[in-house]
Design an enzyme around this catalytic site. Sequence first.
Site, PDB file in Angstrom:
ATOM      1  N   ARG A 199       0.851  -1.189   0.000  1.00  0.00           N
ATOM      2  CA  ARG A 199       0.000   0.000   0.000  1.00  0.00           C
ATOM      3  C   ARG A 199       0.888   1.241   0.000  1.00  0.00           C
ATOM      4  O   ARG A 199       0.429   2.344   0.299  1.00  0.00           O
ATOM      5  CB  ARG A 199      -0.955  -0.009   1.200  1.00  0.00           C
ATOM      6  CG  ARG A 199      -0.286   0.043   2.550  1.00  0.00           C
ATOM      7  CD  ARG A 199      -1.316   0.157   3.671  1.00  0.00           C
ATOM      8  NE  ARG A 199      -0.736   0.644   4.899  1.00  0.00           N
ATOM      9  CZ  ARG A 199      -0.157  -0.103   5.824  1.00  0.00           C
ATOM     10  NH1 ARG A 199      -0.056  -1.413   5.651  1.00  0.00           N
ATOM     11  NH2 ARG A 199       0.327   0.422   6.921  1.00  0.00           N
ATOM     12  N   ASN A 200       2.159   1.052  -0.310  1.00  0.00           N
ATOM     13  CA  ASN A 200       3.142   2.142  -0.302  1.00  0.00           C
ATOM     14  C   ASN A 200       3.886   2.179  -1.633  1.00  0.00           C
ATOM     15  O   ASN A 200       3.851   1.214  -2.385  1.00  0.00           O
ATOM     16  CB  ASN A 200       4.156   1.913   0.824  1.00  0.00           C
ATOM     17  CG  ASN A 200       3.512   2.037   2.183  1.00  0.00           C
ATOM     18  OD1 ASN A 200       2.831   2.999   2.465  1.00  0.00           O
ATOM     19  ND2 ASN A 200       3.700   1.024   3.014  1.00  0.00           N
TER      20      ASN A 200
END
Length: 397
Positions: A199-200
């Site tokens: 999610r980064n």
Amino acid sequence: MTTRVETATNGGPARPHGGRLVERWLDPDEREAAERLPALRLTPAEAADLRAIATGAYSPLEGFMGRAAHEACADAMHTDDGTLWPIPVCLGLPDAVELRGGMLALREAEGRLAGVLEVTEVFERDREREAKLVYGTDDPAHPGVARVLGSPARAVAGPVLAVMGPAGGPAGSYALTPAQTRAAFAERGWGRIAAFQTRNPVHRAHEYLLKCALEVCDGLLLHPLVGPTKEGDVPVEVRLRAYEAVLSYFPAERVVLAALVAPMRYAGPREAVLHALVRKNHGCTHFIVGRDHAGVGAYYGTYEAQELIASLPPDELGITPLLFDNAFFCRTCGAMATAKTCPHPRDAHVSLSGTQVRAMLVAGELPPPEFSRPEVAAVLTEAYQDGAAGRNGKALT
Ligand SMILES: [Zn+2]
């Protein structure tokens, strides 16, 4: 035109969890009748769960859980029929919703019809107990726990049929269903496929893990989660540009970039298991688990997710976990490494805290190339200068 990889090994794609890929779509002829049913408005997280059920990402789930499955799942990481499943998937039933008969229309926040649910059960959901068992805490400061505790006390269960169109927003064209990723792997002739959840943005440390995985697999599924995340996570459109940038360092015929529409729960170890099962449903045979997978704050130990996933019987999990130490660039080695492969002291390692990196991006400076590829850093710096980060929080790392 995709080049078939000559060195494909046998094995994949993985069998879906529970043995069958679920697809739950409402017949177009039944939409009109569905419009007249009593309706329940879904939260963004519930809508993302509905999509994950309908596409088969959550196979073998065919709907939202009832009491027996909810309790078995929270207590023992299995549904009541004995299938490994680490996190309850429930649908809150607000008091204002009136049930008449056995069917409910499910609507997205804006009111659009998203599907129907055949009501099999309404039950009181013990949310505190669920939080403690699944998340290891009932601290409402934990974003996943806050979502559970903030759900209605009643939950409604039953199989669903969805009518959702293609996912919208900047990730829409990347949101492949499990059937579509499986077709993409078959087209490329891949037998061993490693999946990476994130999610980064992907910095050098994660790029290193991806490449280590690719050394022993035929192909890689870079599979960012794009459903509802928490305040402060990097905006999806920025992340996608950053992924495209880092992929210029990979052979195009070895990587599929796709987006997973599902809510992030930040449940650490248990979510690592869910993430693995979802990738198995997408056809992947291997799943990368790094440090503090799906963690948030200091709720979970650095390698707790790896310990849990490694403790599961391999035939039940059905996807091979690839467990990695924290990676860094070592100046003495002159290469990316981990504590497993580098003997040098910490001061030889290029390491920056999230706070340091953010300060550099705000100042318009690029982090060192040993930390982040200049192309990736440029995307993030630009987003910071444009204020894209500000709309969605502060963190860009
Ligand atoms: Zn070294």
